[in-house]
Design a protein around this motif. Structure first.
Motif, mmCIF file in Angstrom:
data_model
loop_
_atom_site.group_PDB
_atom_site.id
_atom_site.type_symbol
_atom_site.label_atom_id
_atom_site.label_comp_id
_atom_site.label_asym_id
_atom_site.label_seq_id
_atom_site.Cartn_x
_atom_site.Cartn_y
_atom_site.Cartn_z
ATOM 1 N N TYR A 102 87.524 65.968 58.533
ATOM 2 C CA TYR A 102 86.173 65.677 59.017
ATOM 3 C C TYR A 102 85.188 65.785 57.861
ATOM 4 N N ALA A 116 79.636 65.954 62.976
ATOM 5 C CA ALA A 116 80.738 65.638 62.073
ATOM 6 C C ALA A 116 81.340 64.283 62.430
ATOM 7 N N THR A 117 81.909 63.621 61.430
ATOM 8 C CA THR A 117 82.719 62.422 61.630
ATOM 9 C C THR A 117 84.172 62.831 61.457
ATOM 10 N N TYR A 118 85.003 62.571 62.476
ATOM 11 C CA TYR A 118 86.375 63.072 62.485
ATOM 12 C C TYR A 118 87.383 61.962 62.185
ATOM 13 N N ARG A 120 91.167 62.051 63.084
ATOM 14 C CA ARG A 120 92.101 62.940 63.779
ATOM 15 C C ARG A 120 93.569 62.592 63.563
#
Length: 231
Positions: A102, A116-118, A120
């Motif tokens: 992230y 946040a930018t995840y 995954r």
């Protein structure tokens, strides 16, 4: 010296079972792969924002202790652009418990809405050599005290809602709060709201008695009075 070693060991064990997070600075010494990430931060007028610190992390969950590894840092340039070169370590994969990457702007979350930018799916993340992240709109924020000195007779609970002019991340266009503790006046809730937007504050008692206040952009007071006014 023996006492010191025992003390250190005890502190380590306490930290281990408390679920504390370990932060490790990443180095390319044992890297098995690398790629590039770039993105842009803009303000509410779609203008680039410079000198914003951005951090990229790897997270691995665990039953006892988790790992939060700082892999790279960057800062936006004159055009609001940030860029990372990311190196992959052997333990960064989809195996085991929850793991992901992230990134987020490293700012004071009392003055800004931050999210946040995840990434995954770690294995899928490494199938591309170059990632371009969607524009990040940086919303300035302010805390507002919303209160009421009066309520309808016999009311049992109240809802306070703030409607935004434009969506803000996962909040969408609304932020709301419900409270059943109405034995103490004034009835108060602290809201974090975006600046540079028209806002609509509404207090509802028992789902039917309402009081609404509209606030024009860039004219946000520190307090909003939503005291009940009988019809």
């Amino acid at each position: 010296m023996k006492y010191s070693y025992k003390l250190i060991l005890a502190l380590c064990i306490i930290g281990l079972f408390s679920g504390c997070t370990i932060e490790e600075d990443d180095t390319p010494a044992d890297a098995i792969d690398q790629l590039t990430i770039t993105g842009r931060i803009i303000d509410h007028n779609n203008q680039p924002v410079k000198n914003i610190p951005v951090v990229f992390y790897f997270y691995r969950g665990a039953y006892i202790v988790s790992c939060n590894r700082k892999k790279a840092t960057s800062k936006t340039d004159e055009n609001g652009i940030y860029k990372f070169t990311i190196f992959r370590k052997t333990d960064e994969n989809n195996d085991g418990l929850e793991q992901y990457y992230y990134l987020y702007p490293d700012l004071d979350d009392k003055k800004y809405f931050t999210r946040a930018t995840y990434f995954r799916d770690i294995d899928a993340f490494w199938t591309d050599r170059y990632h371009v992240v969607s524009d990040y709109i940086l919303w300035e924020a302010q805390y507002v005290k919303v209160f009421a000195n009066t309520k309808p007779e016999g009311a049992e609970y109240y809802d306070i809602e703030c409607e935004f002019e434009k969506p803000v991340y996962n909040y969408g266009k609304y932020y709301s709060s419900r409270n059943y503790n109405i034995n103490i006046t004034p009835y108060t809730t602290n809201f974090q709201v975006p600046l540079h937007q028209d806002l609509k504050f509404t207090m509802t008692w028992d789902g039917k008695y309402k009081r609404t206040v509209f606030v024009k952009k860039d004219n946000l007071p520190k307090q909003i009075d939503l005291s009940y006014i009988p019809e």
